[in-house]
Design a protein around this motif. Sequence first.
Motif, mmCIF file in Angstrom:
data_model
loop_
_atom_site.group_PDB
_atom_site.id
_atom_site.type_symbol
_atom_site.label_atom_id
_atom_site.label_comp_id
_atom_site.label_asym_id
_atom_site.label_seq_id
_atom_site.Cartn_x
_atom_site.Cartn_y
_atom_site.Cartn_z
ATOM 1 N N VAL A 197 1.139 6.894 -7.001
ATOM 2 C CA VAL A 197 -0.127 7.433 -7.500
ATOM 3 C C VAL A 197 0.090 8.805 -8.131
ATOM 4 C CG1 VAL A 197 -2.261 8.491 -6.650
ATOM 5 C CG2 VAL A 197 -1.703 6.191 -5.999
ATOM 6 N N GLU A 198 -0.534 9.020 -9.276
ATOM 7 C CA GLU A 198 -0.547 10.338 -9.915
ATOM 8 C C GLU A 198 -1.910 10.957 -9.644
ATOM 9 O OE1 GLU A 198 0.306 10.072 -14.080
ATOM 10 O OE2 GLU A 198 1.967 8.668 -13.730
ATOM 11 N N GLU A 199 -1.898 12.172 -9.100
ATOM 12 C CA GLU A 199 -3.154 12.852 -8.782
ATOM 13 C C GLU A 199 -3.352 14.025 -9.722
ATOM 14 O OE1 GLU A 199 -2.612 14.099 -4.776
ATOM 15 O OE2 GLU A 199 -3.228 12.177 -3.955
ATOM 16 N N GLN B 116 -8.674 12.863 -9.333
ATOM 17 C CA GLN B 116 -8.581 11.644 -10.134
ATOM 18 C C GLN B 116 -7.223 11.008 -9.851
ATOM 19 O OE1 GLN B 116 -8.317 11.832 -14.540
ATOM 20 N NE2 GLN B 116 -10.304 10.800 -14.440
ATOM 21 N N LEU B 117 -7.259 9.778 -9.335
ATOM 22 C CA LEU B 117 -6.026 9.052 -9.045
ATOM 23 C C LEU B 117 -5.746 8.078 -10.174
ATOM 24 C CD1 LEU B 117 -6.303 7.961 -5.297
ATOM 25 C CD2 LEU B 117 -5.235 9.980 -6.231
ATOM 26 N N ARG B 118 -4.481 7.980 -10.557
ATOM 27 C CA ARG B 118 -4.052 7.002 -11.563
ATOM 28 C C ARG B 118 -2.919 6.189 -10.962
ATOM 29 N NH1 ARG B 118 -5.119 7.551 -17.023
ATOM 30 N NH2 ARG B 118 -6.529 9.246 -17.492
ATOM 31 N N GLU C 27 -3.734 0.651 -15.906
ATOM 32 C CA GLU C 27 -3.871 1.754 -14.963
ATOM 33 C C GLU C 27 -5.237 1.678 -14.287
ATOM 34 O OE1 GLU C 27 -1.359 5.617 -16.294
ATOM 35 O OE2 GLU C 27 -3.315 5.367 -17.218
ATOM 36 N N ILE C 28 -5.228 1.873 -12.972
ATOM 37 C CA ILE C 28 -6.497 1.999 -12.251
ATOM 38 C C ILE C 28 -6.771 3.487 -12.119
ATOM 39 C CG2 ILE C 28 -7.645 1.699 -10.033
ATOM 40 C CD1 ILE C 28 -6.250 -0.920 -9.707
ATOM 41 N N ILE C 29 -7.974 3.886 -12.517
ATOM 42 C CA ILE C 29 -8.352 5.291 -12.436
ATOM 43 C C ILE C 29 -9.529 5.408 -11.477
ATOM 44 C CG2 ILE C 29 -9.188 7.288 -13.708
ATOM 45 C CD1 ILE C 29 -7.903 6.063 -16.204
ATOM 46 N N LEU C 30 -9.317 6.134 -10.395
ATOM 47 C CA LEU C 30 -10.376 6.377 -9.413
ATOM 48 C C LEU C 30 -10.679 7.864 -9.392
ATOM 49 C CD1 LEU C 30 -9.270 4.227 -6.356
ATOM 50 C CD2 LEU C 30 -11.139 3.776 -7.910
ATOM 51 N N THR C 31 -11.950 8.214 -9.441
ATOM 52 C CA THR C 31 -12.361 9.607 -9.375
ATOM 53 C C THR C 31 -13.210 9.792 -8.123
ATOM 54 O OG1 THR C 31 -12.404 9.683 -11.776
ATOM 55 C CG2 THR C 31 -13.504 11.476 -10.622
ATOM 56 N N ALA C 32 -12.871 10.801 -7.322
ATOM 57 C CA ALA C 32 -13.631 11.095 -6.109
ATOM 58 C C ALA C 32 -14.156 12.519 -6.204
ATOM 59 C CB ALA C 32 -12.749 10.941 -4.874
ATOM 60 N N ILE D 138 0.838 -1.204 0.000
ATOM 61 C CA ILE D 138 0.000 0.000 0.000
ATOM 62 C C ILE D 138 0.873 1.254 0.000
ATOM 63 C CG2 ILE D 138 -1.709 1.281 1.341
ATOM 64 C CD1 ILE D 138 -2.847 -1.512 2.099
ATOM 65 N N GLU D 139 1.979 1.224 0.744
ATOM 66 C CA GLU D 139 2.897 2.365 0.734
ATOM 67 C C GLU D 139 3.473 2.593 -0.663
ATOM 68 O OE1 GLU D 139 5.933 2.124 3.715
ATOM 69 O OE2 GLU D 139 4.461 1.873 5.321
ATOM 70 N N ARG D 140 3.880 1.497 -1.328
ATOM 71 C CA ARG D 140 4.409 1.617 -2.694
ATOM 72 C C ARG D 140 3.347 2.181 -3.632
ATOM 73 N NH1 ARG D 140 6.068 -3.560 -5.149
ATOM 74 N NH2 ARG D 140 4.792 -4.465 -3.537
ATOM 75 N N ALA D 141 2.115 1.674 -3.487
ATOM 76 C CA ALA D 141 1.026 2.114 -4.377
ATOM 77 C C ALA D 141 0.745 3.601 -4.177
ATOM 78 C CB ALA D 141 -0.228 1.298 -4.107
#
Length: 137
Positions: A12-14, A35-37, A66-71, A5-8
């Motif tokens: 992360v690109e925000e 948006q996280l990538r 790539e995982i893309i999460l949008t909050a 999790i620390e590596r991830a």
Amino acid sequence: MDDLIERALSQVEESFIASSGPGGQNVNKVATAVQLRLNVFALRLSPPVFNRLKTLAGNRMTSKGEIILTARNYRTQEANREDARTRLTQLLEEARKEPKKRAKSRVNRVGKEKRIKAKKNRGEVKANRGKVSRRDW
């Protein structure tokens, strides 16, 4: 927090984007949604964990890995950023959990006989169905 999790979170690109939802005039002026990538290949996950992550991520994972999460649930950048990071952490933790092996159920002799008897009865019911001839009326 553990190593994965620390590596991830360090990779992360925000990016902040214009959001919809609550915020009034603020929504029009400030880019509050985040948006996280995350490049999953850079994490070097084992194949079973990668496959579980791919399944869990669904359409949030691109073909490039790539995982893309949008909050965009909150009015502030910081709250949305924290929400996205929490969701990413939960996704990774869920992917690391190994599913429990299913134990085959074993039916004893009495159970088998009971099942076969029920199947015979059901077969009889179905066999007795049919067209009613006019003579029987």
